[in-house]
Design a protein around this motif. Structure first.
Motif, PDB file in Angstrom:
ATOM      1  N   GLY A  66     -11.120  -2.592   9.195  1.00  0.00           N
ATOM      2  CA  GLY A  66      -9.694  -2.391   9.463  1.00  0.00           C
ATOM      3  C   GLY A  66      -8.900  -3.634   9.147  1.00  0.00           C
ATOM      4  O   GLY A  66      -9.420  -4.623   8.622  1.00  0.00           O
ATOM      5  N   ASN A  67      -7.611  -3.593   9.466  1.00  0.00           N
ATOM      6  CA  ASN A  67      -6.778  -4.770   9.239  1.00  0.00           C
ATOM      7  C   ASN A  67      -5.801  -4.953  10.380  1.00  0.00           C
ATOM      8  O   ASN A  67      -5.534  -4.041  11.162  1.00  0.00           O
ATOM      9  CB  ASN A  67      -6.048  -4.681   7.893  1.00  0.00           C
ATOM     10  N   ARG A  68      -5.308  -6.153  10.487  1.00  0.00           N
ATOM     11  CA  ARG A  68      -4.325  -6.477  11.525  1.00  0.00           C
ATOM     12  C   ARG A  68      -2.902  -6.250  11.034  1.00  0.00           C
ATOM     13  O   ARG A  68      -1.990  -6.100  11.843  1.00  0.00           O
ATOM     14  CB  ARG A  68      -4.469  -7.943  11.923  1.00  0.00           C
ATOM     15  N   VAL A  69      -2.719  -6.212   9.715  1.00  0.00           N
ATOM     16  CA  VAL A  69      -1.381  -6.136   9.129  1.00  0.00           C
ATOM     17  C   VAL A  69      -1.099  -4.710   8.670  1.00  0.00           C
ATOM     18  O   VAL A  69      -1.971  -4.054   8.096  1.00  0.00           O
ATOM     19  CB  VAL A  69      -1.256  -7.122   7.946  1.00  0.00           C
ATOM     20  N   ALA A  70       0.101  -4.227   8.940  1.00  0.00           N
ATOM     21  CA  ALA A  70       0.488  -2.897   8.481  1.00  0.00           C
ATOM     22  C   ALA A  70       0.544  -2.861   6.959  1.00  0.00           C
ATOM     23  O   ALA A  70       0.906  -3.838   6.312  1.00  0.00           O
ATOM     24  CB  ALA A  70       1.846  -2.523   9.074  1.00  0.00           C
ATOM     25  N   GLY A  71       0.187  -1.719   6.405  1.00  0.00           N
ATOM     26  CA  GLY A  71       0.224  -1.569   4.954  1.00  0.00           C
ATOM     27  C   GLY A  71      -1.139  -1.757   4.335  1.00  0.00           C
ATOM     28  O   GLY A  71      -2.122  -2.064   5.014  1.00  0.00           O
ATOM     29  N   GLY A  72      -1.217  -1.562   3.035  1.00  0.00           N
ATOM     30  CA  GLY A  72      -2.498  -1.564   2.348  1.00  0.00           C
ATOM     31  C   GLY A  72      -3.038  -2.951   2.095  1.00  0.00           C
ATOM     32  O   GLY A  72      -2.536  -3.679   1.242  1.00  0.00           O
ATOM     33  N   ALA A  73      -4.076  -3.329   2.840  1.00  0.00           N
ATOM     34  CA  ALA A  73      -4.746  -4.611   2.604  1.00  0.00           C
ATOM     35  C   ALA A  73      -6.043  -4.440   1.830  1.00  0.00           C
ATOM     36  O   ALA A  73      -6.710  -5.413   1.518  1.00  0.00           O
ATOM     37  CB  ALA A  73      -5.026  -5.311   3.937  1.00  0.00           C
ATOM     38  N   GLY A  74      -6.405  -3.193   1.522  1.00  0.00           N
ATOM     39  CA  GLY A  74      -7.624  -2.956   0.771  1.00  0.00           C
ATOM     40  C   GLY A  74      -8.793  -2.521   1.627  1.00  0.00           C
ATOM     41  O   GLY A  74      -9.956  -2.764   1.275  1.00  0.00           O
ATOM     42  N   LYS A  75      -8.517  -1.841   2.739  1.00  0.00           N
ATOM     43  CA  LYS A  75      -9.599  -1.403   3.629  1.00  0.00           C
ATOM     44  C   LYS A  75     -10.527  -0.409   2.945  1.00  0.00           C
ATOM     45  O   LYS A  75     -11.755  -0.511   3.073  1.00  0.00           O
ATOM     46  CB  LYS A  75      -9.014  -0.752   4.888  1.00  0.00           C
ATOM     47  N   THR A  76      -9.959   0.567   2.266  1.00  0.00           N
ATOM     48  CA  THR A  76     -10.796   1.608   1.660  1.00  0.00           C
ATOM     49  C   THR A  76     -11.702   1.053   0.561  1.00  0.00           C
ATOM     50  O   THR A  76     -12.892   1.386   0.533  1.00  0.00           O
ATOM     51  CB  THR A  76      -9.916   2.756   1.142  1.00  0.00           C
ATOM     52  N   PRO A  77     -11.221   0.200  -0.360  1.00  0.00           N
ATOM     53  CA  PRO A  77     -12.156  -0.403  -1.315  1.00  0.00           C
ATOM     54  C   PRO A  77     -13.257  -1.210  -0.639  1.00  0.00           C
ATOM     55  O   PRO A  77     -14.404  -1.207  -1.104  1.00  0.00           O
ATOM     56  CB  PRO A  77     -11.257  -1.292  -2.181  1.00  0.00           C
TER      57      PRO A  77
END
Length: 359
Positions: A66-77
């Motif tokens: 997961g990520n802490r920042v809203a928006g696409g950080a590249g979790k799925t890749p």
């Protein structure tokens, strides 16, 4: 009407990001709400730590990406690359995800390769096609994981895509993903981009950090972590991508990109950070017009202008583009899919394998 709503949503998001970036009176006005958000996040975490809210422990280890920042950080890749690495190491991973954008969000569903994005969500469908691992979607990740284990009892590790804040699901390992934005301005929503504090304590035994950025400088405010390597794979015609047919192996990578240079191309992306896709295409020497769509754009109506003759899209968009439909609606239009190839650092994969309980 749907297009107008999408334009309004993109405009609102752009204005909010400008407030985060530039500060000023508007950002100050949002800070009390951000402090309230931080207090609620802290209270929720405290209730779980004290045992006043119950975590659900599964019979197999769980890795949450997961990520802490809203928006696409590249979790799925990252999830795709992690699942591929686990399979190469002899593990039998399964994936659970919420399935954002699907029609029946309240149900639990196993994703099938022939599903539509409306059935299962675009990212779960992409993960199923790219990894071959079983994928189950559901708002309740723990219930989705139980369903996956019931259907695939040989599964020996669950990877939860985008579940960092889903604290009810007990986890052994957390992988927190940051991109070049880092922690942004350091404030929680709505005064900044953070969903929770950067230094929030891990909810599992081990917490690892992946930095999805090609820049040499560390992302601002992000904790130290292992840097992934991202590159675009060579473009594949849409129909071939759907069939799983590899791109023309007679061409070198450089020749495949060179064949696109000097042509009139439209790059279209319905992702959290479309500019990242466009910049990567330009880095290969392509001259492109760009069309940034809202994240998870459904493509129910084809968004490209009638003048477009060649379109480059992401894999996340490709799962919503049936080649037969395009041939009927826009005969002669050439659509090519540009995959993202992400390589996780060997040190991170080793740390994950070492932290997993023995089978």
């Amino acid at each position: 009407m749907a297009a107008a709503a999408a334009d309004d949503a993109r405009g609102a998001a752009a204005r909010l990001e400008a407030i985060w970036r530039d500060g000023g009176p508007a950002q100050w006005l949002l800070r009390p709400l951000a402090l309230l958000h931080a207090a609620l996040v802290g209270l929720r975490r405290a209730l779980y730590r004290a045992g006043l809210r119950r975590r659900e422990r599964l019979p197999v280890p769980v890795i949450v990406v997961g990520n802490r920042v809203a928006g696409g950080a590249g979790k799925t890749p990252v999830t795709i690359a992690l699942v591929q690495a686990l399979r190469q190491a002899g593990r039998r991973p399964g994936i659970v995800s919420r399935g954002h954008g699907r029609s029946h969000t309240g149900t639990i569903r196993e994703v099938q390769p022939a599903d539509t994005a409306a059935d299962s969500g675009d990212e779960p469908l992409l993960m199923r096609r790219r990894t071959g691992a079983p994928v189950v979607v559901g708002r309740d990740r723990a219930a989705a994981a139980r369903e996956l284990l019931a259907r695939h009892p040989d599964t020996d590790v669950i990877v939860c895509d985008d579940g960092l804040q889903h604290l009810r699901l007990a986890r052994d390992i957390e992988i927190v993903v940051f991109d070049e934005r880092g922690a942004g301005n350091g404030w929680l929503l709505p005064a900044g981009p953070l969903r929770e504090p950067v230094d929030a304590p891990p909810a599992g035994r081990v917490q690892l950090v992946v930095l999805n950025t090609d820049r040499t400088e560390p992302p601002p405010g992000a904790p130290p972590g292992e840097r992934s390597r991202r590159q675009l794979g060579r473009p594949v015609p849409l129909a071939d991508w759907w069939r799983g047919t590899p791109s023309d192996t007679a061409l070198t990578d450089e020749a495949a990109w060179a064949a696109l240079r000097g042509r009139r191309l439209l790059a279209s992306a319905g992702t959290g950070q479309p500019a990242r896709f466009f910049d990567a295409l330009r880095a290969h020497g392509l001259e492109i017009d760009t069309l940034a769509l809202d994240d998870h754009h459904d493509h129910m109506t084809l968004p490209w202008p009638a003048s477009a003759t060649e379109v480059l899209v992401t894999e996340k968009d490709a799962v919503k583009l049936d080649p037969a439909r395009l041939a009927a609606e826009r005969p002669g239009l050439q659509v090519q899919v540009v995959p993202l190839e992400l390589q996780l650092p060997a040190a991170l994969i080793a740390a994950v394998l070492q932290a997993l309980p023995a089978r």
